[in-house]
Design a protein around this motif. Structure first.
Motif, mmCIF file in Angstrom:
data_model
loop_
_atom_site.group_PDB
_atom_site.id
_atom_site.type_symbol
_atom_site.label_atom_id
_atom_site.label_comp_id
_atom_site.label_asym_id
_atom_site.label_seq_id
_atom_site.Cartn_x
_atom_site.Cartn_y
_atom_site.Cartn_z
ATOM 1 N N VAL A 52 46.823 29.152 45.682
ATOM 2 C CA VAL A 52 45.454 28.739 46.005
ATOM 3 C C VAL A 52 44.469 29.854 45.663
ATOM 4 N N VAL A 53 44.804 31.078 45.986
ATOM 5 C CA VAL A 53 43.918 32.203 45.699
ATOM 6 C C VAL A 53 43.739 32.365 44.192
ATOM 7 N N LEU A 54 44.778 32.219 43.416
ATOM 8 C CA LEU A 54 44.661 32.336 41.965
ATOM 9 C C LEU A 54 43.797 31.216 41.378
ATOM 10 N N VAL A 55 43.933 30.010 41.890
ATOM 11 C CA VAL A 55 43.099 28.904 41.409
ATOM 12 C C VAL A 55 41.628 29.171 41.738
ATOM 13 N N LEU A 56 41.342 29.639 42.957
ATOM 14 C CA LEU A 56 39.964 29.962 43.325
ATOM 15 C C LEU A 56 39.405 31.088 42.455
ATOM 16 N N LEU A 57 40.232 32.081 42.152
ATOM 17 C CA LEU A 57 39.795 33.176 41.294
ATOM 18 C C LEU A 57 39.435 32.674 39.903
ATOM 19 N N ILE A 58 40.234 31.786 39.365
ATOM 20 C CA ILE A 58 39.953 31.232 38.034
ATOM 21 C C ILE A 58 38.664 30.408 38.064
ATOM 22 N N ILE A 59 38.472 29.629 39.114
ATOM 23 C CA ILE A 59 37.254 28.821 39.232
ATOM 24 C C ILE A 59 36.028 29.722 39.274
ATOM 25 N N PHE A 60 36.053 30.795 40.070
ATOM 26 C CA PHE A 60 34.918 31.698 40.152
ATOM 27 C C PHE A 60 34.684 32.424 38.832
ATOM 28 N N MET A 61 35.736 32.764 38.125
ATOM 29 C CA MET A 61 35.582 33.453 36.842
ATOM 30 C C MET A 61 34.934 32.542 35.807
ATOM 31 N N VAL A 62 35.194 31.246 35.883
ATOM 32 C CA VAL A 62 34.611 30.306 34.924
ATOM 33 C C VAL A 62 33.174 29.956 35.297
ATOM 34 N N VAL A 63 32.884 29.785 36.582
ATOM 35 C CA VAL A 63 31.571 29.319 37.020
ATOM 36 C C VAL A 63 30.527 30.442 37.050
#
Length: 146
Positions: A29-40
């Motif tokens: 979950v933390v890795l998915v959130l990190l990827i989302i923040f890096m893209v947005v």
């Protein structure tokens, strides 16, 4: 006849109770959130191009050229726009500014904005956007009275 004997079946766990927390789903979950923040995050950045004057600008007592001075748009503390000292309604701002800028030659269609310190920031942004849509080639922000 032969009797089927039933024996009780007892299933024992191979090990005792597990008291450790499984962190694998948490890491996922933390890795998915990190990827989302890096893209947005790069998409949220809004920038205004800024051109600062150099130190070797002409002194104030230098002779002025025949170019007309850039137009001045003032924004009062109440949010009222003044174009060259005359009040302008919000609906008439862009058309009137377009006429003002089209009367000037290309390359000399600049505007200075002088907002009051208590003026609503959102109103200033709307005024700057309106000036760009009216055809202003350069926008400046005046902090001292001209």
């Amino acid at each position: 006849m032969h009797r089927l004997s039933r024996r009780p079946v007892v299933v024992k766990p191979q090990s005792g109770l597990q008291s450790d927390i499984n962190v694998t789903p948490l890491v996922d979950v933390v890795l998915v959130l990190l990827i989302i923040f890096m893209v947005v995050t790069p998409l949220m950045r809004r920038e205004l191009p800024l051109q600062l004057p150099t130190q070797d600008t002409a002194p104030a007592d230098a002779p002025t050229s025949a170019e007309p001075a850039p137009g001045l748009v003032r924004l009062t503390a109440e949010g009222t726009l003044l174009l060259e000292g005359e009040p302008v309604s919000e609906a008439d701002y862009v058309p009137r500014l377009r006429r003002f800028l089209e009367a000037r030659p290309r390359g000399q269609r600049g505007l200075f904005f002088q907002p009051d310190a208590r003026a609503p920031y959102a109103r200033l942004v709307v005024a700057l956007d309106g000036a760009k849509s009216a055809g202003a080639e350069a926008l400046g922000l005046a902090v001292d009275s001209p």
